[in-house]
Design an enzyme around this catalytic site. Structure first.
Site, short mmCIF file in Angstrom:
data_model
loop_
_atom_site.label_atom_id
_atom_site.label_comp_id
_atom_site.label_asym_id
_atom_site.label_seq_id
_atom_site.Cartn_x
_atom_site.Cartn_y
_atom_site.Cartn_z
N GLY A 1 0.67 -1.24 0.04
CA GLY A 1 0.05 -0.04 0.03
C GLY A 1 0.77 1.44 0.01
O GLY A 1 0.22 2.40 0.53
N SER A 2 2.09 1.23 -0.64
CA SER A 2 2.72 2.46 -0.48
C SER A 2 2.12 3.45 -1.36
O SER A 2 2.24 4.69 -1.23
CB SER A 2 4.39 2.45 -0.79
OG SER A 2 4.49 1.90 -2.17
N ASN A 3 1.67 2.82 -2.50
CA ASN A 3 0.97 3.82 -3.52
C ASN A 3 -0.01 4.47 -2.95
O ASN A 3 -0.52 5.60 -3.21
CB ASN A 3 0.71 3.20 -4.80
CG ASN A 3 1.89 3.18 -5.87
OD1 ASN A 3 2.40 4.22 -6.34
ND2 ASN A 3 2.66 2.13 -5.85
N MET B 1 -3.89 -7.55 -6.99
CA MET B 1 -3.23 -8.40 -7.72
C MET B 1 -4.28 -9.24 -8.25
O MET B 1 -3.90 -10.40 -8.73
CB MET B 1 -2.25 -9.23 -6.71
CG MET B 1 -1.16 -8.41 -5.95
SD MET B 1 -0.23 -7.98 -7.36
CE MET B 1 1.08 -9.33 -7.93
N ILE C 1 -9.57 -7.27 -12.66
CA ILE C 1 -11.11 -6.76 -12.28
C ILE C 1 -12.04 -7.24 -13.51
O ILE C 1 -11.60 -7.50 -14.48
CB ILE C 1 -10.76 -5.44 -12.67
CG1 ILE C 1 -9.95 -4.66 -11.62
CG2 ILE C 1 -12.02 -4.65 -12.92
CD1 ILE C 1 -10.82 -4.51 -10.32
N ASN D 1 -4.63 2.01 -13.32
CA ASN D 1 -3.85 1.03 -12.59
C ASN D 1 -2.27 1.53 -12.90
O ASN D 1 -1.98 2.14 -13.59
CB ASN D 1 -3.93 -0.34 -13.34
CG ASN D 1 -3.10 -1.47 -12.74
OD1 ASN D 1 -2.92 -1.49 -11.53
ND2 ASN D 1 -2.33 -2.01 -13.69
N HIS E 1 1.53 0.12 -13.38
CA HIS E 1 2.29 -1.33 -13.58
C HIS E 1 3.71 -0.99 -13.57
O HIS E 1 4.27 -0.02 -14.37
CB HIS E 1 1.66 -1.76 -14.93
CG HIS E 1 2.37 -3.11 -15.25
ND1 HIS E 1 1.94 -4.26 -14.59
CD2 HIS E 1 3.33 -3.16 -16.09
CE1 HIS E 1 2.53 -5.20 -15.24
NE2 HIS E 1 3.63 -4.72 -16.04
C1 GRF Z 1 3.82 -1.34 -7.30
O1 GRF Z 1 4.87 -1.48 -7.65
C2 GRF Z 1 2.80 -1.52 -8.74
O2 GRF Z 1 3.57 -1.07 -9.71
C3 GRF Z 1 2.47 -2.87 -8.69
O3 GRF Z 1 2.26 -3.25 -7.59
C4 GRF Z 1 3.18 -2.48 -6.50
C5 GRF Z 1 2.16 -2.11 -5.44
O4 GRF Z 1 3.17 -1.64 -4.34
N1 GRF Z 1 1.11 -3.12 -9.77
P1 GRF Z 1 2.29 -0.92 -3.36
O5 GRF Z 1 1.40 -2.00 -2.47
O6 GRF Z 1 1.76 0.51 -3.65
O7 GRF Z 1 3.61 -0.53 -2.00
#
Ligand code: GRF
Length: 187
Positions: free
Chosen positions: A14-16, A88, A91, A105, A107
């Site tokens: 969940g860092s994003n 992961m 959808i 999304n 990627h």
């Molecule tokens: C990200 O690097 C994204 O590119 C991929 O999964 C990773 C998720 O990282 N789809 P986080 O859960 O947001 O840390």
């Protein structure tokens, strides 16, 4: 500006998600995160939902009707935009059709190269010169929707897959918000 009620789907770290939450606290950022959906009860990202008091739900995608819960909650929180941030699972086409051009999304590759999983090991095996990330619209084919923002870096000779992940994610933290701003700029 009226912010778009947004749901973020996660499966892991969940860092994003955290980055988007921080950005959305800014009045001029076009979205508000109203709901977080995880298909993984142990996802670390759930901690950000708790910390920032954002409603969250778990979905068990092994249940045939799991999507009813998704739709009910998207309706309940008046969601009009969806960000997949490390989600992961694929959808469903039903959800994609209902949120046409409203699901994006991130990627960890320069699409159309390296769709799917294990991008970093495949990139190293292929002796790629550049790595990067792509924020794209989600359509019914895996990692194939129209790109919105791409950012790249040069791979160093000694980079391993952890280095690639670190460098890629650093770019994601600017690319994802940038894509959202780009989408809503003309609204
Ligand atoms: C990200 O690097 C994204 O590119 C991929 O999964 C990773 C998720 O990282 N789809 P986080 O859960 O947001 O840390």
């Amino acid at each position: 500006m009226v912010k778009k009620n947004t749901c973020v789907f996660i499966s892991g770290q969940g860092s994003n998600l955290k980055n988007l939450i921080m950005r959305s606290r800014d009045d001029s950022f076009p979205i508000n995160i109203r709901l977080i959906i995880s298909n993984n009860k142990k996802a670390y990202g759930i901690n950000y939902a708790k910390k920032f008091k954002i409603p969250y739900i778990f979905i068990d995608t092994s249940y045939l009707n799991y999507e009813n819960k998704v739709f009910l909650n998207l309706k309940k929180y008046k969601i009009s935009f969806i960000c997949l941030a490390g989600y992961m699972k694929i959808i469903s086409s039903n959800l994609i059709r209902n949120f046409n051009k409203k699901i994006i999304n991130v990627h960890p590759s320069l699409l159309p190269k390296f769709k799917g999983l294990n991008t970093f090991s495949r990139m190293l095996k292929n002796k790629e010169i550049k790595g990067g990330c792509t924020v794209h619209y989600v359509d019914e084919k895996l990692d194939s929707g129209r790109p919105i923002v791409q950012k790249s870096f040069f791979i160093k000779i000694n980079d391993n897959k952890f280095d690639l992940k670190k460098k890629t994610q650093k770019l994601e933290y600017t690319a994802f918000p940038e894509a959202i701003i780009k989408i809503f700029r003309n609204y």
